[in-house]
Scaffold this motif. Structure first.
Motif, PDB file in Angstrom:
ATOM      1  N   ALA A  21       0.821  -1.209   0.000  1.00 28.05           N
ATOM      2  CA  ALA A  21       0.000   0.000   0.000  1.00 28.05           C
ATOM      3  C   ALA A  21       0.850   1.251   0.000  1.00 28.05           C
ATOM      4  CB  ALA A  21      -0.894  -0.004   1.246  1.00 28.05           C
ATOM      5  N   SER A  22       0.336   2.327  -0.560  1.00 30.08           N
ATOM      6  CA  SER A  22       1.060   3.593  -0.604  1.00 30.08           C
ATOM      7  C   SER A  22       1.256   4.131   0.806  1.00 30.08           C
ATOM      8  CB  SER A  22       0.265   4.617  -1.426  1.00 30.08           C
ATOM      9  OG  SER A  22       0.091   4.167  -2.753  1.00 30.08           O
ATOM     10  N   GLY A  23       2.414   4.720   1.021  1.00 33.14           N
ATOM     11  CA  GLY A  23       2.677   5.342   2.308  1.00 33.14           C
ATOM     12  C   GLY A  23       2.947   4.367   3.428  1.00 33.14           C
ATOM     13  N   ILE A  24       3.263   3.108   3.110  1.00 27.92           N
ATOM     14  CA  ILE A  24       3.448   2.118   4.166  1.00 27.92           C
ATOM     15  C   ILE A  24       4.688   2.404   4.990  1.00 27.92           C
ATOM     16  CG2 ILE A  24       2.262   0.260   2.991  1.00 27.92           C
ATOM     17  CD1 ILE A  24       4.892  -0.699   1.915  1.00 27.92           C
ATOM     18  N   PHE A  25       5.561   3.231   4.477  1.00 30.26           N
ATOM     19  CA  PHE A  25       6.794   3.484   5.189  1.00 30.26           C
ATOM     20  C   PHE A  25       6.714   4.678   6.133  1.00 30.26           C
ATOM     21  CE2 PHE A  25       9.339   0.416   3.052  1.00 30.26           C
ATOM     22  CZ  PHE A  25       8.782   0.297   1.797  1.00 30.26           C
ATOM     23  N   GLY A  26       5.531   5.215   6.328  1.00 31.93           N
ATOM     24  CA  GLY A  26       5.389   6.342   7.239  1.00 31.93           C
ATOM     25  C   GLY A  26       6.166   7.547   6.755  1.00 31.93           C
ATOM     26  N   SER A  27       6.902   8.205   7.655  1.00 34.64           N
ATOM     27  CA  SER A  27       7.582   9.441   7.283  1.00 34.64           C
ATOM     28  C   SER A  27       9.079   9.267   7.085  1.00 34.64           C
ATOM     29  CB  SER A  27       7.363  10.489   8.383  1.00 34.64           C
ATOM     30  OG  SER A  27       7.858  10.003   9.622  1.00 34.64           O
ATOM     31  N   SER A  28       9.589   8.050   7.231  1.00 37.93           N
ATOM     32  CA  SER A  28      11.023   7.837   7.136  1.00 37.93           C
ATOM     33  C   SER A  28      11.391   7.070   5.885  1.00 37.93           C
ATOM     34  CB  SER A  28      11.515   7.060   8.363  1.00 37.93           C
ATOM     35  OG  SER A  28      12.873   6.728   8.215  1.00 37.93           O
ATOM     36  N   SER A  29      12.512   7.491   5.245  1.00 27.18           N
ATOM     37  CA  SER A  29      12.997   6.773   4.077  1.00 27.18           C
ATOM     38  C   SER A  29      14.262   5.981   4.407  1.00 27.18           C
ATOM     39  CB  SER A  29      13.295   7.755   2.940  1.00 27.18           C
ATOM     40  OG  SER A  29      14.260   8.706   3.366  1.00 27.18           O
ATOM     41  N   LYS A  30      14.518   5.788   5.708  1.00 23.89           N
ATOM     42  CA  LYS A  30      15.677   5.014   6.131  1.00 23.89           C
ATOM     43  C   LYS A  30      15.301   3.532   6.228  1.00 23.89           C
ATOM     44  CE  LYS A  30      17.944   8.697   8.772  1.00 23.89           C
ATOM     45  NZ  LYS A  30      18.489   9.097  10.092  1.00 23.89           N
ATOM     46  N   VAL A  31      16.087   2.693   5.575  1.00 22.46           N
ATOM     47  CA  VAL A  31      15.814   1.256   5.553  1.00 22.46           C
ATOM     48  C   VAL A  31      17.110   0.501   5.796  1.00 22.46           C
ATOM     49  CG1 VAL A  31      14.932  -0.674   4.179  1.00 22.46           C
ATOM     50  CG2 VAL A  31      13.947   1.604   3.894  1.00 22.46           C
ATOM     51  N   SER A  32      17.069  -0.445   6.734  1.00 25.33           N
ATOM     52  CA  SER A  32      18.236  -1.294   6.981  1.00 25.33           C
ATOM     53  C   SER A  32      18.346  -2.339   5.878  1.00 25.33           C
ATOM     54  CB  SER A  32      18.098  -1.999   8.335  1.00 25.33           C
ATOM     55  OG  SER A  32      18.058  -1.073   9.395  1.00 25.33           O
ATOM     56  N   VAL A  33      19.569  -2.662   5.487  1.00 28.58           N
ATOM     57  CA  VAL A  33      19.811  -3.688   4.473  1.00 28.58           C
ATOM     58  C   VAL A  33      20.384  -4.917   5.162  1.00 28.58           C
ATOM     59  CG1 VAL A  33      20.965  -4.274   2.316  1.00 28.58           C
ATOM     60  CG2 VAL A  33      20.258  -1.911   2.746  1.00 28.58           C
ATOM     61  N   ALA A  34      19.580  -5.970   5.289  1.00 29.14           N
ATOM     62  CA  ALA A  34      20.020  -7.198   5.945  1.00 29.14           C
ATOM     63  C   ALA A  34      21.011  -7.938   5.043  1.00 29.14           C
ATOM     64  CB  ALA A  34      18.817  -8.088   6.239  1.00 29.14           C
ATOM     65  N   PRO A  35      21.806  -8.844   5.611  1.00 29.61           N
ATOM     66  CA  PRO A  35      22.722  -9.634   4.780  1.00 29.61           C
ATOM     67  C   PRO A  35      21.971 -10.319   3.633  1.00 29.61           C
ATOM     68  CG  PRO A  35      23.227  -9.952   7.090  1.00 29.61           C
ATOM     69  CD  PRO A  35      21.958  -9.152   7.042  1.00 29.61           C
ATOM     70  N   ILE A  36      22.514 -10.202   2.439  1.00 27.37           N
ATOM     71  CA  ILE A  36      21.868 -10.762   1.253  1.00 27.37           C
ATOM     72  C   ILE A  36      22.119 -12.264   1.184  1.00 27.37           C
ATOM     73  CG2 ILE A  36      21.769 -10.642  -1.272  1.00 27.37           C
ATOM     74  CD1 ILE A  36      22.826  -7.737  -0.994  1.00 27.37           C
TER      75      ILE A  36
END
Length: 309
Positions: A40-55
């Motif tokens: 859904a749109s806006g699911i990330f709230g107000s932050s664009s910071k995302v952790s990148v887990a080990p691939i």
């Protein structure tokens, strides 16, 4: 215990298992692999910071370079990607698969974005064709150009959902257009399957023979695939083959090949899952690991089967 299970669950590639498919034919169309799947749109709230887990799923040198490339490509799209599970509200988890092609290899990838509770809120998927590589080591043709292309495609799709993200131009656009054109080319329709036979998995340690077979049947049935009890007219077969080999540091490499065969026995393709795990960690009950492995492989298997409708 949870960390231990997460380590073992590295055998799950999605997807693999998705559409990293090798073999004589079949496979997913480019359009089905290159889109952003729901969320859904806006699911990330107000932050664009995302952790990148080990691939998961690729050699360490590839995952290390890809993580760095994602961070750089993210900056171009106003995204802040942080390596490691650093406590951000959302985590990006990647699953990669390399499959040999007649010329070179194909790299397929799935990126799942999960919230703090572990619930998936978005998925990005795609594939990259590599002109180099060998059948014995399809990763060998993955260079910096391929890695940058994967990172650019991934972050462009993520930017469409993250607040403040902006689309960025990518050198991979011509390749994407080519894939879309190829996908639009009609192919001869295959006969509707009368059912899919899943014989017992071979080579699995512990109770994998039973648990992996049962888990895949349940997942295919849940996804609307009709199961067959025996070979008969127009019945397709999915054969699971597990191979273990020794690795350094008290570990072992596990590989699961899911071969999809048509009614005549011709192999349509193979969905492969591979990772390094603690030695002997699957010698007993597989439990949730079997469900996770089957779940990640199911999408790719289904893409190899003729449409049921």
């Amino acid at each position: 215990m949870r960390d231990h299970l997460n380590t073992i669950a590295g055998i799950v590639l999605a997807a693999l298992a998705l559409a990293g498919l090798s073999g004589c034919g079949g496979g997913a169309g480019g359009s089905s692999m290159s889109g952003l799947i729901s969320g859904a749109s806006g699911i990330f709230g107000s932050s664009s910071k995302v952790s990148v887990a080990p691939i998961i799923g690729a050699p360490e040198n590839v995952t290390s370079q890809l993580t760095k490339a994602l961070i750089v490509a993210g900056k171009d799209r106003n995204l802040t990607l942080i390596p490691g599970t650093s406590g951000e509200s959302y985590i990006l988890r990647g699953y990669l698969l390399a499959a040999p092609e007649r010329r070179g290899s194909k790299i397929s990838y799935i990126w799942d974005v999960t919230d703090a509770k572990g619930t998936r809120v978005a998925r990005v998927s795609g594939e990259e064709t590599v002109s180099k590589g060998s059948p014995s080591n399809p990763w060998s043709g993955v260079d910096a150009t391929v890695i940058r292309s994967i990172a650019a495609k991934t972050t462009s799709q993520l930017a469409a959902k993250l607040p403040g993200g902006r689309s960025g131009s990518t050198a991979a656009a011509p390749a994407a257009a080519t894939a879309a054109t190829a996908a639009a080319t009609p192919k001869p329709a295959k006969a509707k399957p009368a059912g899919v036979l899943v014989p017992p998995v071979t080579g699995a340690p512990g109770d994998g023979r039973r648990s992996l077979t049962t888990a895949l049947k349940k997942r295919l049935y849940k996804d609307g695939i009709k199961l067959a009890n025996g070979a008969s007219s127009n019945v397709y077969t999915v054969k699971g083959i597990v191979k273990l080999s020794s690795a350094s540091g008290g570990k072992e490499s596990i590989r699961i090949d899911w071969q999809v065969l048509d009614p005549s026995g011709k192999r349509l393709g193979t969905v492969t899952q591979q990772n390094t795990i603690p030695k002997g960690s699957l010698n007993g009950p597989w439990g949730a690991i079997a469900d996770a492995a089957a779940g990640a492989a199911a999408d790719g298997i289904i893409k190899l089967l003729p449409k049921s409708s």
